[in-house]
Design a protein around this motif. Structure first.
Motif, short mmCIF file in Angstrom:
data_model
loop_
_atom_site.label_atom_id
_atom_site.label_comp_id
_atom_site.label_asym_id
_atom_site.label_seq_id
_atom_site.Cartn_x
_atom_site.Cartn_y
_atom_site.Cartn_z
N GLU A 1 0.74 -1.16 -0.02
CA GLU A 1 0.01 0.01 0.17
C GLU A 1 1.06 1.14 0.00
O GLU A 1 2.09 1.03 0.53
N PRO A 2 0.43 2.42 -0.16
CA PRO A 2 -0.74 2.77 -0.86
C PRO A 2 -0.85 2.63 -2.44
O PRO A 2 0.09 3.25 -3.11
N VAL A 3 -1.95 1.87 -2.99
CA VAL A 3 -1.95 2.10 -4.38
C VAL A 3 -3.11 3.16 -4.50
O VAL A 3 -4.30 3.06 -3.86
N VAL A 4 -2.87 3.96 -5.42
CA VAL A 4 -3.94 4.90 -5.61
C VAL A 4 -4.51 4.65 -7.04
O VAL A 4 -3.73 5.25 -8.00
N LEU A 5 -5.61 4.49 -7.35
CA LEU A 5 -6.21 4.19 -8.76
C LEU A 5 -6.51 5.45 -9.40
O LEU A 5 -7.49 6.27 -8.89
N GLN A 6 -6.38 5.49 -10.74
CA GLN A 6 -6.83 6.87 -11.61
C GLN A 6 -7.80 6.48 -12.50
O GLN A 6 -8.38 7.19 -12.89
N GLU A 7 -7.27 4.96 -13.10
CA GLU A 7 -7.70 4.63 -14.44
C GLU A 7 -8.70 3.49 -14.26
O GLU A 7 -9.32 3.09 -15.22
N HIS A 8 -8.57 2.74 -13.36
CA HIS A 8 -9.06 1.43 -13.03
C HIS A 8 -10.31 1.35 -11.97
O HIS A 8 -10.18 2.17 -11.13
N ASP A 9 -11.01 0.37 -11.99
CA ASP A 9 -12.19 0.17 -11.13
C ASP A 9 -11.48 -0.45 -9.70
O ASP A 9 -11.99 -0.07 -8.72
N GLU A 10 -10.33 -1.26 -9.71
CA GLU A 10 -9.96 -1.88 -8.51
C GLU A 10 -8.69 -2.66 -8.63
O GLU A 10 -8.44 -2.58 -9.75
N PHE A 11 -8.10 -2.82 -7.60
CA PHE A 11 -6.74 -3.21 -7.62
C PHE A 11 -6.58 -4.62 -6.67
O PHE A 11 -7.42 -4.93 -5.95
N GLN A 12 -5.74 -5.58 -7.27
CA GLN A 12 -5.46 -6.55 -6.27
C GLN A 12 -4.07 -7.16 -6.26
O GLN A 12 -3.29 -7.03 -7.14
N TRP A 13 -3.51 -7.32 -4.92
CA TRP A 13 -2.17 -8.21 -4.85
C TRP A 13 -2.34 -9.71 -5.08
O TRP A 13 -2.88 -10.37 -3.86
N ALA A 14 -2.02 -10.04 -5.81
CA ALA A 14 -2.46 -11.55 -6.32
C ALA A 14 -1.11 -12.46 -5.97
O ALA A 14 -0.02 -12.02 -6.59
N PRO A 15 -1.20 -13.64 -5.41
CA PRO A 15 -0.11 -14.33 -5.06
C PRO A 15 0.39 -14.97 -6.52
O PRO A 15 -0.05 -15.69 -7.36
N ILE A 16 1.87 -14.68 -6.77
CA ILE A 16 2.52 -15.14 -7.89
C ILE A 16 2.43 -16.59 -8.37
O ILE A 16 2.32 -16.96 -9.60
N GLU A 17 2.18 -17.46 -7.31
CA GLU A 17 2.38 -18.85 -7.45
C GLU A 17 0.75 -19.38 -7.93
O GLU A 17 0.95 -20.26 -8.22
N GLU A 18 0.07 -18.71 -7.67
CA GLU A 18 -1.31 -19.08 -7.94
C GLU A 18 -1.87 -18.82 -9.52
O GLU A 18 -1.22 -18.08 -10.11
N GLU A 19 -2.97 -19.31 -10.01
CA GLU A 19 -3.66 -19.09 -11.20
C GLU A 19 -4.11 -17.77 -11.21
O GLU A 19 -4.92 -17.33 -10.43
N LEU A 20 -3.68 -16.65 -11.94
CA LEU A 20 -4.07 -15.27 -11.82
C LEU A 20 -5.12 -14.98 -12.90
O LEU A 20 -5.17 -15.57 -14.02
N PRO A 21 -6.17 -14.17 -12.85
CA PRO A 21 -7.35 -13.88 -13.43
C PRO A 21 -6.97 -12.85 -14.54
O PRO A 21 -7.20 -11.52 -14.66
N VAL A 22 -5.93 -13.25 -15.61
CA VAL A 22 -5.55 -12.16 -16.60
C VAL A 22 -5.46 -13.14 -17.73
O VAL A 22 -5.76 -14.22 -18.03
N THR A 23 -5.16 -12.25 -18.89
CA THR A 23 -5.22 -12.86 -20.38
C THR A 23 -4.17 -13.79 -20.41
O THR A 23 -3.01 -13.82 -19.72
N ASP A 24 -4.04 -14.78 -21.55
CA ASP A 24 -2.79 -15.52 -21.83
C ASP A 24 -1.74 -14.97 -21.80
O ASP A 24 -0.67 -15.39 -21.72
N ALA A 25 -1.95 -13.88 -22.77
CA ALA A 25 -0.54 -13.08 -22.80
C ALA A 25 0.13 -12.56 -21.76
O ALA A 25 1.19 -12.77 -21.52
N VAL A 26 -0.85 -12.26 -20.63
CA VAL A 26 0.07 -11.74 -19.35
C VAL A 26 0.16 -12.94 -18.50
O VAL A 26 1.41 -12.91 -17.94
N LYS A 27 -0.53 -14.01 -18.71
CA LYS A 27 0.11 -15.37 -18.04
C LYS A 27 1.44 -15.79 -18.57
O LYS A 27 2.35 -16.21 -17.86
N GLN A 28 1.66 -15.37 -19.86
CA GLN A 28 3.19 -15.95 -20.23
C GLN A 28 4.10 -14.63 -19.58
O GLN A 28 5.15 -15.06 -19.50
N VAL A 29 3.68 -13.50 -19.37
CA VAL A 29 4.49 -12.60 -18.81
C VAL A 29 4.95 -13.20 -17.36
O VAL A 29 6.05 -13.10 -17.10
#
Length: 151
Positions: A113-141
């Motif tokens: 913290e602190p994350v201050v959003l300007q252009e997005h609805d929400e944020f989350q800190w997601a565990p890197i070892e879990e399956e993340l709710p992102v596009t396939d392209a971002v999964k490759q990143v």
């Protein structure tokens, strides 16, 4: 630190590939979690989670754009870009061939913290070892990021 010759080469290759729009993306990690931002529902690709990212402005280099976009979208200050994780191409909402260059960054605040959003609805800190709710392209990143962390 990212080598400026690499950044120049990436831009040159994108120009040769007739990429119309350059975009930078940042993997921001804290305590084993990565920062994801949720796009507004009424926006292009609305509702998906993505990396802090954005367009490179005219006359701007990739590193300057990366620092600016992370700050604009999250309020976090980039201390350093530490690694390049590859790129992916896509068509923008206006139909432009776009290439997103993805980097690992460290920020000056070590706590998530602190994350201050300007252009997005929400944020989350997601565990890197879990399956993340992102596009396939971002999964490759993220896969490239995990490999970097393992070495």
């Amino acid at each position: 630190m990212i080598d400026s010759a690499l950044l120049d080469r990436l831009v040159t290759e994108a120009e040769a590939d007739e990429v119309a729009q350059l975009v930078v993306g940042a993997v921001v990690e804290s305590e084993g979690k990565v920062l994801l931002l949720k796009r507004p529902a009424d926006d292009f690709m609305g509702g998906i989670f993505e990396l802090p990212s954005g367009k490179v402005e005219l006359g701007e280099d990739l590193k300057t754009a990366l620092v600016r976009e992370v700050e604009e979208e999250t309020g976090l200050q980039v201390a350093e870009a530490t690694a390049y994780l590859g790129s992916f191409d896509y068509l923008s909402g206006s139909g432009k061939k776009s290439r997103q260059f993805n980097f690992v960054v460290t920020v000056t605040v070590t706590a998530p913290e602190p994350v201050v959003l300007q252009e997005h609805d929400e944020f989350q800190w997601a565990p890197i070892e879990e399956e993340l709710p992102v596009t396939d392209a971002v999964k490759q990143v993220f896969e490239a990021y995990r490999e970097l962390q393992a070495n």
